[in-house]
Design an enzyme around this catalytic site. Sequence first.
Site, mmCIF file in Angstrom:
data_model
loop_
_atom_site.group_PDB
_atom_site.id
_atom_site.type_symbol
_atom_site.label_atom_id
_atom_site.label_comp_id
_atom_site.label_asym_id
_atom_site.label_seq_id
_atom_site.Cartn_x
_atom_site.Cartn_y
_atom_site.Cartn_z
ATOM 1 N N ASP A 1 -6.687 100.443 21.171
ATOM 2 C CA ASP A 1 -5.617 100.916 21.582
ATOM 3 C C ASP A 1 -5.790 102.238 22.705
ATOM 4 O O ASP A 1 -6.634 102.232 23.113
ATOM 5 C CB ASP A 1 -4.498 101.446 20.168
ATOM 6 C CG ASP A 1 -3.244 100.915 20.530
ATOM 7 O OD1 ASP A 1 -2.686 101.461 21.206
ATOM 8 O OD2 ASP A 1 -2.617 100.233 19.583
ATOM 9 N N SER B 1 3.909 95.369 18.379
ATOM 10 C CA SER B 1 2.942 96.432 18.068
ATOM 11 C C SER B 1 2.839 97.063 16.881
ATOM 12 O O SER B 1 1.550 97.534 16.128
ATOM 13 C CB SER B 1 3.117 97.572 19.169
ATOM 14 O OG SER B 1 2.600 97.171 20.249
#
Length: 563
Positions: A159, A353
């Site tokens: 990420d 997400s």
Amino acid sequence: MKSIPPFLALLFVSSSAFGGQDPLHPHFTEVKGDHEFSGRMIVRPKQIADLEQGGYSARVSLQRKLHSASLVSSVAIQYRPQLDEYIVKVPRGYTEDRYAGELLASGDFQYVEPDWKVFLLSTPNDPMYAQQWHLPKIRADLGWNLFSGNDSVIVALTDTGVRLDHVDLSAALVPGYNSVTDTPQANGGDVNDTHGHGTHTAGIAGAIGNNAIGVTGVSQHVKIMPIKVVTGSSGSSSMSALTGGAVWAADHGARVISTSFSGFDSSSTVQTTGDYIKHTKNGLYCWAAGNDNRNLTSGDWADVTVVGASTETDARASFSAFGAAIDVFAPGTNIVSTYDTSASAYATLSGTSMATPCVAGLGALIIMANPSLTGQQVEDVLYQTCDNIGASATFGWGRVNLNSALLNVYNNYTFAPVTATVTAGINTGGGVAQLTGFDSQVLTASSLSASALTIPVVQVQYDTTTTISQVGVMTLTYAGNVTGFAREDVEFFDWTTSTWVLVDSRPAPRAATAISVQPPAPNRFKNSAGLIRFRATYTQTLAQSSTTPVNVSVDQVSIKTAP
């Protein structure tokens, strides 16, 4: 217990106390981890006012009231005058159903029901937990009663990095990696979050639970590995940075990798990476479905868990991709989690997400619960315990359920031993690694020579661990054989009395044979750390030549624990 006159008819007994079931033949059902039998019953006689309302005179009502009291007062362990209730033990030889039925048959009791053993719903003390609607939705509140996690598993977030000093994350962090610069954090690689997205996803998977700070992650004590896949504050990455970061994480101890980026269906490297993580590293590779509302009819990678986003009402989030390529759904709207704007910041975000690290945290919890599971087994547990929230063509297996997943782990999968030690005789081949399946791989041990009858000649001790807090059922599977003639005794170590308890004794098989043993009251055989210790002892039963040893081959040893 005083006998109940068989001629007394049942009069004016309400069935409401039994949920509508026949009060003459009550049937109480335990639900493990929710309400369980305690060996006691709660009994309330009919009240005089109720008897009088039913047509009895004051004198007869008083007689019936005294009669009901006489049936239970002598066996009561507690009387609560405020409620006119008796707490009584279930008599020896009775079940809860039978005892309740006999008392109710007198017609003099308002209710007779188990004094259920019930459990706290594990509500963390994190002050923002009440805002985390997604955790009760996936039944984390129930599942954490079974197991709330430990720090034995690493979840990696490929990420934007993680804010390293965040109060709800910093103690859970392990060194990570910058896949853009190909630099481990230990060598100066930058893994700090300059965007916010990565800190948010990290908190969903594993914000520290029960620390009286902020929020809790799905897995309350998991280790978090930041894998930074972007440059600066960019919100984009390359596929190679993503999959390369995932491989580095798997090679450096992460069992679960969570990727909350688009594009999973557009690149074969995603499946290749998933194959490596799942089959070589026994891990789980989670990837977000996407926020473009597409019907993904292809691209269902066999070794990647693709996650869609669901709402508070278990509907598909309006933005979430769906279709044949999606494996599971998880909550993904209005999710409160850690954020990077300060060391104590939190934010509410929506997206696939957010759903993906929720699944990753659950995957880590499954692995923690039983570290011997293969990557395929972890995936099976995750998928097969989902709640059906709609057509599979849209929702795949459904929305994940933490409680059901942990119950499946305990009820259906064995725990492999972590050590196997020959404590009498000698180890002549193999070790604990050879005991995981009923196959040709064996541990062998031998007596030094033939010994006098009834003298133990070979003994093998095993240790394994379980993460379940209260063991209701324990099953030992043990497969092996001997040359010569011997008795095989299996004993478990009782941690409450520090003694060995014999649970099985039989002639040792001379051909490979699997036996199954369920020791009584099994929770005593698990210590506070989850350690279970047992041993198999072989004793000669027929005189042999002084030069002929007893040889033992052990093919499989496993323990299954269930709540």
